[in-house]
Design a protein around this motif. Structure first.
Motif, short mmCIF file in Angstrom:
data_model
loop_
_atom_site.label_atom_id
_atom_site.label_comp_id
_atom_site.label_asym_id
_atom_site.label_seq_id
_atom_site.Cartn_x
_atom_site.Cartn_y
_atom_site.Cartn_z
N VAL A 176 -14.42 27.69 138.06
CA VAL A 176 -14.52 29.08 137.58
C VAL A 176 -15.30 29.97 138.55
O VAL A 176 -16.38 29.59 139.01
N VAL A 178 -12.88 34.73 136.02
CA VAL A 178 -13.20 35.47 134.79
C VAL A 178 -13.75 36.84 135.18
O VAL A 178 -14.77 36.93 135.87
N GLU A 209 -15.29 39.98 133.64
CA GLU A 209 -15.88 40.43 132.38
C GLU A 209 -17.24 41.04 132.70
O GLU A 209 -18.04 40.43 133.40
N LEU A 239 -17.73 32.17 128.63
CA LEU A 239 -16.36 31.81 129.02
C LEU A 239 -16.38 30.83 130.19
O LEU A 239 -15.67 29.82 130.18
N VAL A 282 -8.74 35.67 133.89
CA VAL A 282 -9.07 36.13 132.53
C VAL A 282 -9.66 37.52 132.72
O VAL A 282 -10.69 37.68 133.39
N THR A 318 -16.60 34.20 138.70
CA THR A 318 -16.71 35.36 137.81
C THR A 318 -16.89 36.63 138.64
O THR A 318 -17.39 36.60 139.75
#
Lengths: 126, 360
Positions: free
Chosen positions: A35, A13, A15, A24, A57, A37
């Motif tokens: 996940v 992710v 972001e 998220l 993402v 990030t």
């Protein structure tokens, strides 16, 4: 079992808004995905050159390196990891730009959690 | 944009038609007066001929002069009077002068009108453009906290959460709401300031206390983002300003500085103050992203964001520094921004008039 395979998928992710990134990540983990990030474009690119995952993402307005450029760079480097753009820029032109940059799907903020999760599942099934 | 094009075409057409019209008018007037002059000259020549004929027929000079006073009669013959001839020449010059000035003035006035209108139109276009940018920006700036709010709420609706997890989501939502509230109040502030609809006081404000209050509210955030926040403001500095305006200005500059430093993953923000030439200067120095030398004027414009796509203004409204400059102007102060270049940090200097010393 196919569901088990899908659930084991690793996602990144990208972001810069900490709340969205955390929300998220929590929801993706709750669905059983692994996940990671990244809070800016440069970090994300570095991570993707070192690691592999089944889905990115990707926000568009990011510090240091924007999402479109990041995605284009990945494709030029022959990295075909599926990319789901998730951005406040929801104009049709922006969607076209995102898909042209090599994105696989495009979701405008604010979005519905269920729709987001379904799109993630759909991309991972392909 | 389309209306501007239509206006430009119309203005151009108007100017062309007017120039042709003026040209035609000058030509026609010139032609008419030339004709008139020629007629007058012919009539005068006839008068002279008539006088000559009368004299030849034996009329007395006095009689002829009484009948045709404009003809000069000397030595028994008639001749055109010098004065009348000179009057014709003078009349011709006068008319030419008149056409030149009148048509020149008319074209000048026309050009001026078109200029004024197009200037007004350009300003209007600029305002519209700004409003468009503003709308795009506002919608974009609101979408991120909105998306975060929606995500938190839908997560609460979808998942079975522990009390602790629920608390985390609630805290996130409260912060998102506060962010949106800040944006709304900044937008309203900037609109009010722009129209000058504010009631600002001018009273002694103790600078150290005012800065301390604001800094106190940001110490936690600075610590979290690995920013060393220090203040060196002598206690005896009193400025003449509006206390609320001082608070807003210091807060906006501090928020900017923190964002600029956070963007380069930590550093320092330092407040310092000194008295100089009847003024008090407060400087805010940061080790953040900085800006290019040419951007210092643009910084204070409404909606100008020097780092599109991220950086220090990622969460900004593009209004913070605009508000700072406007508030400083309205309270008799100044603000200036300095940076050696991108990545070199920045220095903002606020100056207020010093309050006259008073016994406490």
């Amino acid at each position: 079992m196919s569901t088990a395979q899908v659930s084991a998928a690793r996602t990144l992710v990208v972001e810069d808004d900490p709340h969205l990134a955390a929300g998220l990540a929590e929801n993706l983990r709750a669905e059983g995905y692994a996940v990671d990030t990244a809070a800016d474009g440069r970090l994300a690119l570095a991570w993707l050159r070192e690691n592999s995952c089944e889905l990115v993402v990707l926000d568009v307005m990011l510090p240091h390196l924007d999402g479109f450029t990041l995605c284009r760079t990945l494709r030029e480097e022959g990295n075909n990891t599926p990319v789901l753009f998730l951005t406040a820029r929801g104009d049709p032109q922006d969607r076209v730009l995102g898909l042209e940059a090599g994105g696989d799907d495009y979701l405008a903020k604010p979005f519905h959690l269920d729709e987001f999760l379904l799109r993630v599942r759909a991309i991972l099934r392909q | 944009m389309k209306t501007t094009k239509v206006f430009q075409m119309t203005a151009l057409l108007l100017v062309i038609v007017s120039v042709i019209q003026v040209g035609w008018w000058v030509y026609d007037q010139h032609d008419y007066s030339t004709q008139k002059l020629r007629d007058a000259r012919i009539a005068y020549a006839r008068e002279v001929a008539a006088a000559q004929a009368l004299l030849a027929a034996g009329a007395s000079a006095a009689r002829v002069h009484a009948l045709l006073p404009d003809v000069s009669i000397a030595d028994g013959g008639a001749a055109p009077a010098d004065a009348v001839d000179a009057a014709f020449v003078q009349e011709r010059h006068r008319r030419i002068n008149q056409y030149v000035w009148e048509s020149g003035f008319f074209l000048f006035a026309l050009a001026l009108c078109v200029g004024v209108i197009s200037r007004a139109l350009r300003a209007e276009t600029k305002v519209l453009q700004e409003q468009d940018n503003f709308l795009a920006l506002v919608s974009h700036q609101f979408k991120t906290p909105l998306a975060s709010l929606q995500l938190s709420l839908e997560t609460m609706a979808k998942r079975q959460l522990s009390a602790e997890q629920a608390r985390t989501l609630i805290d996130r939502m409260l912060v998102d709401l506060a962010r949106m509230e800040t944006m709304v109040s900044r937008i309203l502030d900037s609109v009010r300031l722009e129209r000058g609809r504010v009631d600002l006081k001018s009273e002694p404000v103790e600078l150290a206390a005012a800065v301390g209050r604001v800094v106190g509210q940001f110490e936690e955030r600075a610590r979290q983002e690995r920013i060393a926040l220090t203040t060196d403001v002598p206690r005896d500095l009193i400025v003449l300003a509006d206390p609320l305006a001082v608070d807003v200005v210091v807060r906006n500059l501090l928020e900017n500085a923190l964002a600029a430093v956070a963007a380069v993953s930590g550093g320092t923000v330092t407040f310092a103050a000194r008295a100089a030439n009847g003024e008090v200067e407060l400087s805010v120095r940061d080790s953040g992203v900085g800006f290019g030398a040419n951007d210092s004027a643009r910084l204070f414009k409404k909606f100008s964001r020097l780092h599109p796509g991220g950086g220090s203004s990622h969460n900004g409204t593009g209004l913070g520094l605009f508000i700072v400059r406007r508030l400083m102007q309205l309270t008799g102060g100044r603000v200036s921004a300095h940076s050696v270049g991108v990545g070199q940090g920045a220095l903002f200097v606020l100056s207020w008039p010093a309050a006259p010393r008073q016994p406490v």
